[in-house]
Write a protein that holds these residues in place. Structure first.
Motif, PDB file in Angstrom:
ATOM      1  N   GLN A 198       0.817  -1.211   0.000  1.00  0.00           N
ATOM      2  CA  GLN A 198       0.000   0.000   0.000  1.00  0.00           C
ATOM      3  C   GLN A 198       0.855   1.266   0.000  1.00  0.00           C
ATOM      4  O   GLN A 198       0.463   2.275   0.578  1.00  0.00           O
ATOM      5  CB  GLN A 198      -0.970   0.003   1.190  1.00  0.00           C
ATOM      6  N   GLU A 199       1.992   1.232  -0.652  1.00  0.00           N
ATOM      7  CA  GLU A 199       2.836   2.426  -0.785  1.00  0.00           C
ATOM      8  C   GLU A 199       2.401   3.274  -1.977  1.00  0.00           C
ATOM      9  O   GLU A 199       2.515   4.492  -1.956  1.00  0.00           O
ATOM     10  CB  GLU A 199       4.300   2.024  -0.941  1.00  0.00           C
ATOM     11  N   TYR A 200       1.925   2.594  -3.037  1.00  0.00           N
ATOM     12  CA  TYR A 200       1.468   3.323  -4.224  1.00  0.00           C
ATOM     13  C   TYR A 200      -0.003   3.710  -4.102  1.00  0.00           C
ATOM     14  O   TYR A 200      -0.391   4.827  -4.449  1.00  0.00           O
ATOM     15  CB  TYR A 200       1.677   2.459  -5.471  1.00  0.00           C
ATOM     16  N   ALA A 201      -0.821   2.777  -3.633  1.00  0.00           N
ATOM     17  CA  ALA A 201      -2.254   3.039  -3.548  1.00  0.00           C
ATOM     18  C   ALA A 201      -2.842   2.311  -2.349  1.00  0.00           C
ATOM     19  O   ALA A 201      -2.540   1.135  -2.113  1.00  0.00           O
ATOM     20  CB  ALA A 201      -2.964   2.583  -4.824  1.00  0.00           C
ATOM     21  N   VAL A 202      -3.675   3.001  -1.591  1.00  0.00           N
ATOM     22  CA  VAL A 202      -4.391   2.374  -0.487  1.00  0.00           C
ATOM     23  C   VAL A 202      -5.326   1.316  -1.080  1.00  0.00           C
ATOM     24  O   VAL A 202      -6.021   1.559  -2.059  1.00  0.00           O
ATOM     25  CB  VAL A 202      -5.205   3.418   0.295  1.00  0.00           C
ATOM     26  N   GLY A 203      -5.293   0.118  -0.488  1.00  0.00           N
ATOM     27  CA  GLY A 203      -6.157  -0.946  -0.965  1.00  0.00           C
ATOM     28  C   GLY A 203      -5.505  -1.903  -1.934  1.00  0.00           C
ATOM     29  O   GLY A 203      -6.154  -2.850  -2.392  1.00  0.00           O
ATOM     30  N   THR A 204      -4.214  -1.690  -2.252  1.00  0.00           N
ATOM     31  CA  THR A 204      -3.524  -2.553  -3.220  1.00  0.00           C
ATOM     32  C   THR A 204      -2.137  -2.920  -2.715  1.00  0.00           C
ATOM     33  O   THR A 204      -1.412  -2.072  -2.190  1.00  0.00           O
ATOM     34  CB  THR A 204      -3.375  -1.844  -4.586  1.00  0.00           C
ATOM     35  N   VAL A 205      -1.779  -4.203  -2.887  1.00  0.00           N
ATOM     36  CA  VAL A 205      -0.420  -4.659  -2.596  1.00  0.00           C
ATOM     37  C   VAL A 205       0.147  -5.262  -3.883  1.00  0.00           C
ATOM     38  O   VAL A 205      -0.589  -5.808  -4.698  1.00  0.00           O
ATOM     39  CB  VAL A 205      -0.382  -5.701  -1.455  1.00  0.00           C
ATOM     40  N   CYS A 206       1.464  -5.148  -4.049  1.00  0.00           N
ATOM     41  CA  CYS A 206       2.096  -5.579  -5.290  1.00  0.00           C
ATOM     42  C   CYS A 206       3.434  -6.247  -5.015  1.00  0.00           C
ATOM     43  O   CYS A 206       4.003  -6.110  -3.930  1.00  0.00           O
ATOM     44  CB  CYS A 206       2.331  -4.384  -6.225  1.00  0.00           C
ATOM     45  N   ALA A 207       3.928  -6.963  -6.010  1.00  0.00           N
ATOM     46  CA  ALA A 207       5.256  -7.575  -5.959  1.00  0.00           C
ATOM     47  C   ALA A 207       5.835  -7.535  -7.354  1.00  0.00           C
ATOM     48  O   ALA A 207       5.101  -7.547  -8.352  1.00  0.00           O
ATOM     49  CB  ALA A 207       5.184  -9.010  -5.442  1.00  0.00           C
ATOM     50  N   ALA A 208       7.166  -7.502  -7.457  1.00  0.00           N
ATOM     51  CA  ALA A 208       7.825  -7.463  -8.764  1.00  0.00           C
ATOM     52  C   ALA A 208       9.160  -8.177  -8.697  1.00  0.00           C
ATOM     53  O   ALA A 208       9.828  -8.166  -7.669  1.00  0.00           O
ATOM     54  CB  ALA A 208       8.027  -6.015  -9.218  1.00  0.00           C
ATOM     55  N   VAL A 209       9.525  -8.813  -9.810  1.00  0.00           N
ATOM     56  CA  VAL A 209      10.814  -9.502  -9.931  1.00  0.00           C
ATOM     57  C   VAL A 209      11.467  -9.071 -11.235  1.00  0.00           C
ATOM     58  O   VAL A 209      10.779  -8.769 -12.219  1.00  0.00           O
ATOM     59  CB  VAL A 209      10.648 -11.038  -9.916  1.00  0.00           C
ATOM     60  N   GLU A 227      -7.353  -7.030   0.569  1.00  0.00           N
ATOM     61  CA  GLU A 227      -8.000  -8.124   1.297  1.00  0.00           C
ATOM     62  C   GLU A 227      -7.369  -9.475   0.981  1.00  0.00           C
ATOM     63  O   GLU A 227      -7.611 -10.455   1.671  1.00  0.00           O
ATOM     64  CB  GLU A 227      -9.506  -8.153   1.016  1.00  0.00           C
ATOM     65  N   HIS A 228      -6.541  -9.526  -0.065  1.00  0.00           N
ATOM     66  CA  HIS A 228      -5.812 -10.748  -0.400  1.00  0.00           C
ATOM     67  C   HIS A 228      -4.329 -10.638  -0.052  1.00  0.00           C
ATOM     68  O   HIS A 228      -3.513 -11.412  -0.548  1.00  0.00           O
ATOM     69  CB  HIS A 228      -5.959 -11.065  -1.891  1.00  0.00           C
ATOM     70  N   ALA A 229      -3.999  -9.675   0.802  1.00  0.00           N
ATOM     71  CA  ALA A 229      -2.594  -9.447   1.157  1.00  0.00           C
ATOM     72  C   ALA A 229      -1.956 -10.681   1.774  1.00  0.00           C
ATOM     73  O   ALA A 229      -0.740 -10.874   1.650  1.00  0.00           O
ATOM     74  CB  ALA A 229      -2.488  -8.263   2.119  1.00  0.00           C
ATOM     75  N   HIS A 230      -2.752 -11.526   2.421  1.00  0.00           N
ATOM     76  CA  HIS A 230      -2.194 -12.733   3.026  1.00  0.00           C
ATOM     77  C   HIS A 230      -1.644 -13.693   1.980  1.00  0.00           C
ATOM     78  O   HIS A 230      -0.860 -14.596   2.318  1.00  0.00           O
ATOM     79  CB  HIS A 230      -3.274 -13.444   3.857  1.00  0.00           C
ATOM     80  N   ARG A 231      -2.020 -13.505   0.710  1.00  0.00           N
ATOM     81  CA  ARG A 231      -1.525 -14.362  -0.372  1.00  0.00           C
ATOM     82  C   ARG A 231      -0.298 -13.781  -1.067  1.00  0.00           C
ATOM     83  O   ARG A 231       0.257 -14.414  -1.978  1.00  0.00           O
ATOM     84  CB  ARG A 231      -2.616 -14.567  -1.430  1.00  0.00           C
TER      85      ARG A 231
END
Length: 252
Positions: A198-209, A227-231
């Motif tokens: 949630q650094e870019y947008a509240v309500g969203t988590v992301c990952a990158a490789v 709400e799917h941050a646990h995944r």
């Protein structure tokens, strides 16, 4: 600006896969597993998972007598008339498959002429794309995509980018201190996904490789509703494992 070269598992796998495909192409009537291992200079433990991946992606086929020949995907790419279209279709199918296996929207981004660009993505009703409420070109300091790309630049390249793009506070979690961000980028392991909580947008988590080929800086990313941050960790690991398939589609 110079690149900060890092050896990554996906890159190594792609180089090996390309050697396998070159060997298969040389043997129009088919080549055995032993022949592939010998000519591609790969041990059986390394060759076996590559063959499974190449079969699954349609680059090779196994005949009734157990030899390997060029598959439909490779044959289409070999046709100059259809090559560009085939490359686009193959890349999109690969991204769609990765989206479905992870259960998240996925993206390919590149660092081109000093700017962050999202070039390809796969999303859907159940895997919505992130709402680009702030242009990704201006938010590299906050997004997983941007931070993954910046880790692949040298320090002067990172400083140059940040000098051209103000580190605005997008959420309460956004890093806006240049020294703190540069230290985190320097400490980021090459083989560990970069996360955005949630650094870019509240309500969203992301990952990158990273999916770097030669001098081209790129990354593969995913986004999930909070709400799917646990995944996220598991999804990021799956993303990392799928990076080789995407990089192969880009490099072939």
């Amino acid at each position: 600006m110079a690149l900060k070269h890092k050896a990554t598992a996906p890159h190594d796998s792609v180089q090996s896969a390309l050697r396998v495909l070159e060997t298969v192409t040389r043997h129009g009537s088919g080549v055995t597993t032993a022949g592939l291992a010998r000519e591609a200079r790969l041990p059986a433990t390394r060759l076996a998972p590559l063959l499974r991946m190449l079969l699954r992606e349609g680059y090779i086929e196994q005949t009734a007598d157990g030899t390997y020949t060029a598959g439909e995907s490779l044959s289409r790419l070999g046709s100059a008339h259809h090559r560009d279209e085939a490359l686009r279709e193959k890349l999109q199918r690969t991204l769609d498959g990765l989206r479905d296996s992870i259960g998240a929207a996925v993206y390919i981004s590149r660092y081109v002429d000093g700017e962050v660009r999202v070039t390809d993505f796969a999303a859907g009703p159940r895997t919505p794309a992130v709402n680009e409420w702030v242009d990704f070109r201006s938010s590299a300091h906050a997004s997983a995509i941007g931070k993954s790309l910046l880790t692949q630049l040298d320090v002067s390249g990172r400083r140059d980018h940040l000098a051209r793009h103000k580190m605005a506070r997008l959420t309460s979690r956004t890093i806006t201190n240049e020294r703190v961000l540069l230290n985190r980028l320097a400490a980021q392991p090459a083989t560990v996904p970069v996360l955005d909580l949630q650094e870019y947008a509240v309500g969203t988590v992301c990952a990158a490789v990273p999916i770097t080929a030669g001098s081209s800086v790129g990354c593969l990313a995913l986004s999930l509703p909070v709400e799917h941050a646990h995944r996220l960790r598991e999804a990021a690991d799956t993303l990392n494992r799928g990076a080789g398939r995407v990089l192969l589609s880009l490099a072939i």
